[in-house]
Design a protein around this motif. Sequence first.
Motif, short mmCIF file in Angstrom:
data_model
loop_
_atom_site.label_atom_id
_atom_site.label_comp_id
_atom_site.label_asym_id
_atom_site.label_seq_id
_atom_site.Cartn_x
_atom_site.Cartn_y
_atom_site.Cartn_z
N PHE A 16 76.03 43.66 56.00
CA PHE A 16 74.82 42.89 55.72
C PHE A 16 74.66 42.65 54.23
N ASP A 17 74.35 41.39 53.85
CA ASP A 17 74.08 41.05 52.45
C ASP A 17 73.09 39.90 52.42
N CYS A 18 71.87 40.20 52.00
CA CYS A 18 70.84 39.16 51.89
C CYS A 18 70.71 38.63 50.47
N GLY A 19 71.47 39.20 49.54
CA GLY A 19 71.38 38.77 48.16
C GLY A 19 70.40 39.57 47.32
N VAL A 20 69.69 40.51 47.94
CA VAL A 20 68.73 41.37 47.21
C VAL A 20 69.17 42.81 47.44
N GLU A 21 69.63 43.45 46.38
CA GLU A 21 70.23 44.78 46.50
C GLU A 21 69.30 45.81 47.15
N ALA A 22 68.02 45.79 46.80
CA ALA A 22 67.08 46.77 47.38
C ALA A 22 66.97 46.60 48.90
N LEU A 23 66.97 45.37 49.39
CA LEU A 23 66.89 45.12 50.83
C LEU A 23 68.20 45.46 51.52
N ASN A 24 69.32 45.20 50.86
CA ASN A 24 70.62 45.60 51.41
C ASN A 24 70.71 47.11 51.52
N ILE A 51 74.44 41.82 62.04
CA ILE A 51 73.01 41.68 61.75
C ILE A 51 72.78 40.36 61.01
N VAL A 52 72.00 39.48 61.64
CA VAL A 52 71.62 38.21 61.03
C VAL A 52 70.44 38.43 60.09
N GLY A 53 69.50 39.26 60.51
CA GLY A 53 68.33 39.58 59.71
C GLY A 53 67.62 40.77 60.30
N TYR A 54 66.68 41.30 59.54
CA TYR A 54 65.92 42.46 60.02
C TYR A 54 64.54 42.48 59.40
N TYR A 55 63.68 43.28 60.01
CA TYR A 55 62.37 43.58 59.42
C TYR A 55 61.98 44.98 59.81
N ASP A 90 70.58 37.68 56.20
CA ASP A 90 71.90 37.66 55.56
C ASP A 90 72.14 36.28 54.93
N VAL A 91 72.79 36.25 53.77
CA VAL A 91 73.01 34.99 53.06
C VAL A 91 73.75 33.96 53.91
N LYS A 92 74.61 34.42 54.80
CA LYS A 92 75.36 33.48 55.66
C LYS A 92 74.44 32.73 56.62
N TYR A 93 73.24 33.25 56.84
CA TYR A 93 72.32 32.66 57.82
C TYR A 93 71.04 32.12 57.20
N GLN A 94 70.91 32.21 55.88
CA GLN A 94 69.68 31.75 55.23
C GLN A 94 69.55 30.23 55.33
#
Length: 169
Positions: A16-24, A51-55, A90-94
């Motif tokens: 998983f990589d959303c581009g924000v280190e704290a969230l990763n 994982i596409v995304g999470y909350y 995740d950046v791939k799905y943003q």
Amino acid sequence: MKFSALDPKFHNRKGFDCGVEALNRYVKQIAGQDQKRNLSKVYVLAEGETIVGYYSLSAHSVSRENLPEDIKLGGYQDIPFLLLGRLAVDVKYQGQGFGDALIFHAFKTTQEAAERVGILGIIVDAKDESAASFYEGFGFVRLQGSSRRLVLNISALSTLLAEVNIQNK
């Protein structure tokens, strides 16, 4: 794709990589421990193990004096809410609407909780102004004394969900 609770043994958190280190870092290293200790529940939107995304959601309270005038209640000092602690795609799905899907799933989960326990709504601490604007687009209102803490009361949340259900019919 489907929503489910995070399963650390099944879901590929390392990828998983959303581009924000704290969230990763949260989903990779902390989320499983938080769930195990019942500090929060983490929900994922996933395609198989990806994982596409999470909350995350957890219990929280807000001091009555920080609430907007239209939702201050009675003499209670601390008002119960659910805290939307983190939300990431995740950046791939943003840019494909998955953030909206995640937040509406969080709204539905919050509404279901409100049917069983007393909560006034959902709050969120936006990471930055861009995130705050995202949440304001769903009707969240900034709390007094905090530039990035926002609240959405349960009646406004329920109205949003009803409107989405009508549009999807």
